[in-house]
Design a protein around this motif. Structure first.
Motif, PDB file in Angstrom:
ATOM      1  N   LYS A   1      51.180  38.549  55.048  1.00  0.00           N
ATOM      2  CA  LYS A   1      51.099  37.509  56.082  1.00  0.00           C
ATOM      3  C   LYS A   1      51.686  36.208  55.559  1.00  0.00           C
ATOM      4  N   LYS A   2      52.392  35.479  56.433  1.00  0.00           N
ATOM      5  CA  LYS A   2      53.008  34.211  56.077  1.00  0.00           C
ATOM      6  C   LYS A   2      52.237  33.050  56.717  1.00  0.00           C
ATOM      7  N   TYR A   3      52.247  31.903  56.005  1.00  0.00           N
ATOM      8  CA  TYR A   3      51.509  30.731  56.477  1.00  0.00           C
ATOM      9  C   TYR A   3      52.408  29.506  56.449  1.00  0.00           C
ATOM     10  N   THR A   4      52.220  28.619  57.420  1.00  0.00           N
ATOM     11  CA  THR A   4      52.897  27.329  57.451  1.00  0.00           C
ATOM     12  C   THR A   4      51.842  26.235  57.470  1.00  0.00           C
ATOM     13  N   LEU A   5      51.959  25.295  56.527  1.00  0.00           N
ATOM     14  CA  LEU A   5      50.949  24.249  56.375  1.00  0.00           C
ATOM     15  C   LEU A   5      51.483  22.898  56.815  1.00  0.00           C
ATOM     16  N   ILE A   6      52.299  22.918  57.863  1.00  0.00           N
ATOM     17  CA  ILE A   6      52.774  21.691  58.494  1.00  0.00           C
ATOM     18  C   ILE A   6      52.175  21.654  59.895  1.00  0.00           C
ATOM     19  N   PRO A   7      51.249  20.736  60.163  1.00  0.00           N
ATOM     20  CA  PRO A   7      50.615  20.701  61.479  1.00  0.00           C
ATOM     21  C   PRO A   7      51.605  20.321  62.568  1.00  0.00           C
ATOM     22  N   SER A 128      48.532  11.821  51.401  1.00  0.00           N
ATOM     23  CA  SER A 128      48.281  10.935  52.528  1.00  0.00           C
ATOM     24  C   SER A 128      49.289  11.037  53.666  1.00  0.00           C
ATOM     25  N   ASN A 129      50.358  11.838  53.516  1.00  0.00           N
ATOM     26  CA  ASN A 129      51.281  11.920  54.644  1.00  0.00           C
ATOM     27  C   ASN A 129      50.623  12.689  55.774  1.00  0.00           C
ATOM     28  N   PHE A 130      50.582  12.060  56.926  1.00  0.00           N
ATOM     29  CA  PHE A 130      49.841  12.596  58.066  1.00  0.00           C
ATOM     30  C   PHE A 130      50.464  13.877  58.597  1.00  0.00           C
ATOM     31  N   PHE A 131      51.793  13.917  58.689  1.00  0.00           N
ATOM     32  CA  PHE A 131      52.476  15.066  59.281  1.00  0.00           C
ATOM     33  C   PHE A 131      52.866  16.123  58.259  1.00  0.00           C
ATOM     34  N   HIS A 132      53.012  15.733  56.997  1.00  0.00           N
ATOM     35  CA  HIS A 132      53.394  16.681  55.951  1.00  0.00           C
ATOM     36  C   HIS A 132      52.444  16.542  54.762  1.00  0.00           C
ATOM     37  N   PRO A 133      51.174  16.902  54.938  1.00  0.00           N
ATOM     38  CA  PRO A 133      50.198  16.710  53.854  1.00  0.00           C
ATOM     39  C   PRO A 133      50.521  17.494  52.593  1.00  0.00           C
ATOM     40  N   PHE A 134      51.322  18.555  52.731  1.00  0.00           N
ATOM     41  CA  PHE A 134      51.706  19.372  51.575  1.00  0.00           C
ATOM     42  C   PHE A 134      53.223  19.386  51.392  1.00  0.00           C
ATOM     43  N   ALA A 138      56.376  23.263  53.024  1.00  0.00           N
ATOM     44  CA  ALA A 138      55.193  24.125  53.136  1.00  0.00           C
ATOM     45  C   ALA A 138      55.306  25.056  54.349  1.00  0.00           C
ATOM     46  N   VAL A 139      56.350  25.890  54.343  1.00  0.00           N
ATOM     47  CA  VAL A 139      56.601  26.784  55.466  1.00  0.00           C
ATOM     48  C   VAL A 139      56.832  28.215  54.963  1.00  0.00           C
ATOM     49  N   ASN A 140      56.440  29.181  55.794  1.00  0.00           N
ATOM     50  CA  ASN A 140      56.694  30.597  55.516  1.00  0.00           C
ATOM     51  C   ASN A 140      56.185  30.995  54.131  1.00  0.00           C
ATOM     52  N   LEU A 141      54.933  30.680  53.860  1.00  0.00           N
ATOM     53  CA  LEU A 141      54.348  30.858  52.531  1.00  0.00           C
ATOM     54  C   LEU A 141      53.507  32.121  52.450  1.00  0.00           C
ATOM     55  N   SER A 142      53.556  32.748  51.298  1.00  0.00           N
ATOM     56  CA  SER A 142      52.638  33.828  50.957  1.00  0.00           C
ATOM     57  C   SER A 142      51.633  33.298  49.938  1.00  0.00           C
ATOM     58  N   ILE A 143      50.484  33.943  49.847  1.00  0.00           N
ATOM     59  CA  ILE A 143      49.488  33.555  48.858  1.00  0.00           C
ATOM     60  C   ILE A 143      50.099  33.679  47.457  1.00  0.00           C
ATOM     61  N   ASP A 221      45.272  16.525  39.165  1.00  0.00           N
ATOM     62  CA  ASP A 221      45.016  17.908  39.572  1.00  0.00           C
ATOM     63  C   ASP A 221      44.147  17.861  40.822  1.00  0.00           C
ATOM     64  N   ILE A 222      44.687  18.325  41.942  1.00  0.00           N
ATOM     65  CA  ILE A 222      44.033  18.187  43.240  1.00  0.00           C
ATOM     66  C   ILE A 222      43.849  19.563  43.861  1.00  0.00           C
ATOM     67  N   GLU A 223      42.687  19.786  44.470  1.00  0.00           N
ATOM     68  CA  GLU A 223      42.469  20.991  45.263  1.00  0.00           C
ATOM     69  C   GLU A 223      42.050  20.578  46.662  1.00  0.00           C
ATOM     70  N   ILE A 224      42.702  21.159  47.667  1.00  0.00           N
ATOM     71  CA  ILE A 224      42.412  20.830  49.059  1.00  0.00           C
ATOM     72  C   ILE A 224      42.062  22.096  49.823  1.00  0.00           C
ATOM     73  N   LYS A 225      40.974  22.029  50.577  1.00  0.00           N
ATOM     74  CA  LYS A 225      40.616  23.081  51.520  1.00  0.00           C
ATOM     75  C   LYS A 225      40.961  22.568  52.914  1.00  0.00           C
ATOM     76  N   TYR A 226      41.771  23.361  53.615  1.00  0.00           N
ATOM     77  CA  TYR A 226      42.452  22.874  54.815  1.00  0.00           C
ATOM     78  C   TYR A 226      42.289  23.875  55.947  1.00  0.00           C
ATOM     79  N   ASP A 227      41.826  23.419  57.093  1.00  0.00           N
ATOM     80  CA  ASP A 227      41.695  24.255  58.292  1.00  0.00           C
ATOM     81  C   ASP A 227      43.087  24.428  58.905  1.00  0.00           C
ATOM     82  N   THR A 228      43.630  25.639  58.815  1.00  0.00           N
ATOM     83  CA  THR A 228      45.016  25.858  59.243  1.00  0.00           C
ATOM     84  C   THR A 228      45.209  25.687  60.744  1.00  0.00           C
ATOM     85  N   HIS A 229      44.121  25.750  61.512  1.00  0.00           N
ATOM     86  CA  HIS A 229      44.232  25.601  62.964  1.00  0.00           C
ATOM     87  C   HIS A 229      43.402  24.426  63.478  1.00  0.00           C
ATOM     88  N   GLY A 230      42.957  23.566  62.575  1.00  0.00           N
ATOM     89  CA  GLY A 230      42.117  22.444  62.967  1.00  0.00           C
ATOM     90  C   GLY A 230      42.923  21.252  63.428  1.00  0.00           C
TER      91      GLY A 230
END
Length: 270
Positions: A1-7, A128-134, A138-143, A221-230
């Motif tokens: 499965k692929k993931y995109t982390l750009i809201p 802190s970038n609102f539209f591109h937090p990662f 951050a497109v078409n990503l695999s784990i 060193d930063i870790e973020i937990k992010y709701d992909t559909h929030g």
């Protein structure tokens, strides 16, 4: 499965939507002749989306439930201007590129708190970038995938008395895992950021003014937990640990020190 982390723009919160973030911020370093400087601040941020106006996305921010422990050499040194912002709302304006642009008090009677609001909210040690937090890649990503981002001319205010500091950084993002919890798809992203900063810091130690300036380098060193559909702009949890090391100058005296920074933010029930 692929993931995109750009809201997406349609993921903006509804106007009037509110949420609360509980935060703990810590800063430590050694000050010659004074001892160990410690600044620990616990608080809640109430955030409300106010809509779009004149090309800006506007949020009302209110810091409340503030609990601080500021000491130098184990002697209390409370920041009275910082404490004065408790329960006073301000407006944060985010520009069309997704970066913090400016901040202002809701009530003009509190214009004297402008530097305090800038120090609290115009800051980019973390993400802190609102539209591109990662980042924009951050497109078409695999784990397990990693991607990089370079930033320069990052503006920071280290406290309300200090002039701007400027930083550049090279950041590697890694999609660590994606998990389901209570019907929410949560992406966990690890971020390793190498930073160089032209650091400017003014401290008042028992009423005496000190100006520290110098060049520092370090890693965050930063870790973020992010709701992909929030809703756009809302993280579930952020943990940030870092150190900046360099030669500083204070009142003509040069010394080497380490700034240790720890920041944690968790979305909690309003």
């Amino acid at each position: 499965k692929k993931y995109t982390l750009i809201p997406k723009i349609e993921d903006l919160p509804e106007v009037g939507a509110k949420w609360k973030i509980h935060e703990v911020d810590e800063l430590y370093f050694d000050l010659p002749g004074k001892g160990r400087y410690q600044a620990i601040s616990r608080f809640d941020n109430i955030e409300e989306y106010m809509g779009e106006r004149d090309g800006f996305y506007i949020f009302k921010l209110t810091r409340t439930n503030m609990d601080i422990n500021f000491t130098i050499g184990n002697i209390e040194n409370p920041p009275h201007d910082y404490l004065a912002m408790e329960d006073v709302p301000c407006l944060l304006y985010i520009n069309s590129d997704g970066w913090d642009d400016h901040v202002e008090p809701v009530d003009p009677d509190y214009e004297w708190l402008q530097p305090v609001f800038e120090a609290a909210y115009i800051d980019d040690r973390g993400v802190s970038n609102f539209f591109h937090p990662f980042g924009e890649n951050a497109v078409n990503l695999s784990i397990g995938d990693s991607w990089k981002m370079e930033d320069d001319s990052i503006r920071m205010y280290l406290n309300s008395d200090s002039p701007e500091s400027w930083a550049s950084r090279s950041t590697t993002y890694t999609l660590k895992k994606v998990k389901e919890k209570k019907g929410i798809e949560i992406a966990v992203v690890d971020i390793l950021s190498d930073m160089t900063m032209e650091l400017n810091l003014i401290l008042y130690v028992f009423g005496e003014r000190f100006f520290l300036t110098g060049n520092t380098t370090g890693t965050f060193d930063i870790e973020i937990k992010y709701d992909t559909h929030g809703p756009l702009g809302q993280f579930i949890k952020v943990s940030n640990y870092g150190n900046l090391i360099g030669e500083m100058e204070m009142d003509g005296e040069k010394f080497r020190t380490r700034f240790s920074i720890k920041e944690q933010g968790t979305r909690v029930k309003l």
